[in-house]
Design a protein around this motif. Structure first.
Motif, PDB file in Angstrom:
ATOM      1  N   TYR A  51       9.655  -1.593   0.221  1.00 41.13           N
ATOM      2  CA  TYR A  51       8.278  -1.940   0.314  1.00 41.13           C
ATOM      3  C   TYR A  51       7.606  -0.411   0.806  1.00 41.13           C
ATOM      4  CZ  TYR A  51       3.429  -2.714   1.727  1.00 41.13           C
ATOM      5  OH  TYR A  51       2.109  -2.827   1.893  1.00 41.13           O
ATOM      6  N   ARG A  52       7.019   0.326  -0.042  1.00 38.74           N
ATOM      7  CA  ARG A  52       6.559   1.704   0.194  1.00 38.74           C
ATOM      8  C   ARG A  52       5.004   1.647   0.264  1.00 38.74           C
ATOM      9  NH1 ARG A  52      11.036   5.113  -0.980  1.00 38.74           N
ATOM     10  NH2 ARG A  52      12.607   4.340  -2.172  1.00 38.74           N
ATOM     11  N   GLY A  53       4.455   0.672   0.316  1.00 40.43           N
ATOM     12  CA  GLY A  53       3.060   0.500   0.362  1.00 40.43           C
ATOM     13  C   GLY A  53       2.077   0.355  -0.789  1.00 40.43           C
ATOM     14  N   VAL A  90       6.136   0.813   6.458  1.00 43.14           N
ATOM     15  CA  VAL A  90       6.489   0.677   5.022  1.00 43.14           C
ATOM     16  C   VAL A  90       8.324   1.117   5.078  1.00 43.14           C
ATOM     17  CG1 VAL A  90       4.248   1.265   3.865  1.00 43.14           C
ATOM     18  CG2 VAL A  90       5.805   3.332   4.793  1.00 43.14           C
ATOM     19  N   ASP A  94      13.679  -5.221  -0.055  1.00 44.24           N
ATOM     20  CA  ASP A  94      12.832  -5.230   1.147  1.00 44.24           C
ATOM     21  C   ASP A  94      13.411  -6.059   2.361  1.00 44.24           C
ATOM     22  OD1 ASP A  94      10.684  -4.633   2.775  1.00 44.24           O
ATOM     23  OD2 ASP A  94       9.317  -6.356   2.018  1.00 44.24           O
ATOM     24  N   GLN A 117      10.333   3.176   8.043  1.00 39.78           N
ATOM     25  CA  GLN A 117       9.418   3.482   9.184  1.00 39.78           C
ATOM     26  C   GLN A 117      10.079   2.712  10.410  1.00 39.78           C
ATOM     27  OE1 GLN A 117       5.120   2.632   8.117  1.00 39.78           O
ATOM     28  NE2 GLN A 117       4.846   4.654   8.742  1.00 39.78           N
ATOM     29  N   GLU A 122       3.320  -4.183   8.818  1.00 36.95           N
ATOM     30  CA  GLU A 122       2.362  -3.035   8.313  1.00 36.95           C
ATOM     31  C   GLU A 122       3.212  -1.894   8.138  1.00 36.95           C
ATOM     32  OE1 GLU A 122      -0.485  -2.696  11.411  1.00 36.95           O
ATOM     33  OE2 GLU A 122      -1.084  -4.875  11.134  1.00 36.95           O
TER      34      GLU A 122
END
Length: 371
Positions: free
Chosen positions: A369-371, A167, A192, A170, A165
């Motif tokens: 992966y930036r959401g 991104v 990613d 984080q 969950e």
């Protein structure tokens, strides 16, 4: 010669057929039987597992650790939100880069730092001497695994769905099969992926679990280098060093806005006068650039670079054949007058001058992966 250190995965590397070489004081796998090119391609297409346990992992304890660390780095650490990490640079009084590192804010009043293996001892000494007595530097004995590639999230979802969950950049604390792990959604391949800090005694068990997954292959230092080069990422001691400022290195973005002139915590880090003058005046004389070659001949680190008129204008700091790009890729430093995109320069390789074109980095589209 001093004894090479070993990571918690040393026996597993041998079992997997890893070709071991000395690297930053450690015995590390440069490749496995799959070979560097196929390891590189597998990571771009599926998922690779890297042992990066040679990196230094540090906890910084004490009151207001972010403010303390800002006296040694040019990044905005005070503004780093809980559950995030940030790229930072230790700078010297002449404006050069002493090391690059990751700083995470786990949210429990400490900072978690990951530093380069070759600079680990000097970085610890810098922290211990550069910070006041009320701060404590804890060097951790933990393993560090990098699970990288477009299918890393599929693998991670089976073991730690909460981490999926997150991104890019984080950081969180989770469990994998009952083992407490610290995970960041980051890596050094341009893909990613996740970096997973594991207690040393549990590192092999976690690595074996991940390697048992169909998508995952063990990947060595050779492919790690070609992957990060295609991603336009610097390697300390090659593309950045004590003789290079963040501005020359094209790392202005790593100088936090609050630390620049006019910011609420302007300067206050070593070399700020030199670095911030370069930020404002843009009068540095050389610049890190990406270079794309023709044909198949790779251009390696140390190759001298020449202008169209035959003047020496710089040198290559990292270079090789980019398996994903399909042509020679390099980065290096050139005089700023020769740094415009599209400029043709010439790299001297075994007495021949091979044309290369100044090109945008990264050389491959990032998969973060930036959401």
């Amino acid at each position: 010669m001093s004894q090479l250190k070993r990571t918690p995965l040393h026996d597993l590397h041998l079992e997997l057929g890893g070709k071991m070489v000395p690297f930053a004081g450690y015995e590390m796998p440069v490749q496995y039987p799959l070979g560097v090119k196929k390891e590189h391609e597998h990571t771009r297409a599926a998922c690779g597992l890297f042992d990066v346990s040679h990196m230094g992992q540090i906890l910084l304890h004490g009151p207001r650790p972010a403010e303390a660390l800002e006296t040694l780095v040019c990044a905005d650490i005070v503004g780093l939100p809980e559950g995030m990490q940030r790229y930072a640079l230790f700078t010297g009084h002449e404006g050069g880069i002493l090391d690059d590192l990751m700083v995470a804010n786990p949210g429990d009043g400490v900072l978690y730092l990951v530093v380069n293996a070759a600079c680990k001892e000097q970085d610890v000494a810098l922290l211990e001497t550069g910070l006041v007595d009320e701060h404590r530097v804890e060097v951790l004995e933990r393993g560090l695994l990098a699970l990288q590639g477009p299918k890393a999230v599929d693998v991670m979802r089976r073991y730690c769905p909460q981490a999926c969950e997150m991104v890019f950049m984080q950081h969180g604390r989770f469990e994998i099969d009952g083992v407490s792990v610290w995970v960041s959604r980051s890596g050094y391949t341009g893909e990613d992926g996740f970096e997973i800090s594991v207690p040393a005694s549990e590192t092999e068990a976690v690595a074996r679990r991940l390697l048992a997954e169909e998508e995952v292959e063990a990947i060595g230092l050779g492919a790690r280098d070609s992957l990060r080069l295609e991603a336009g990422l610097c390697l300390y001691g090659h593309d950045i060093d004590t003789e290079t400022t963040p501005v020359e290195a094209g790392l202005i973005w790593a100088i936090g806005k609050p630390r620049r002139h006019g910011g609420e915590r302007s300067a206050g880090f070593p070399g700020a006068d030199v670095i911030l003058h370069q930020v404002d005046a843009r009068d540095h004389r050389r610049k890190r650039v990406g270079l794309l070659g023709e044909g198949r001949a790779p251009v390696r680190e140390g190759a001298e670079l020449y202008s169209e008129s035959g003047q020496r204008i710089g040198e290559v700091t990292s270079g090789g054949f980019g398996p994903s790009v399909g042509q020679p890729v390099a980065m290096g430093y050139v005089d700023v007058e020769q740094a415009d995109l599209g400029t043709t320069v010439y790299a001297e390789v075994r007495g021949k001058r091979l044309p290369m074109v100044v090109s945008k980095m990264p050389f491959v589209a990032p998969g973060y992966y930036r959401g």
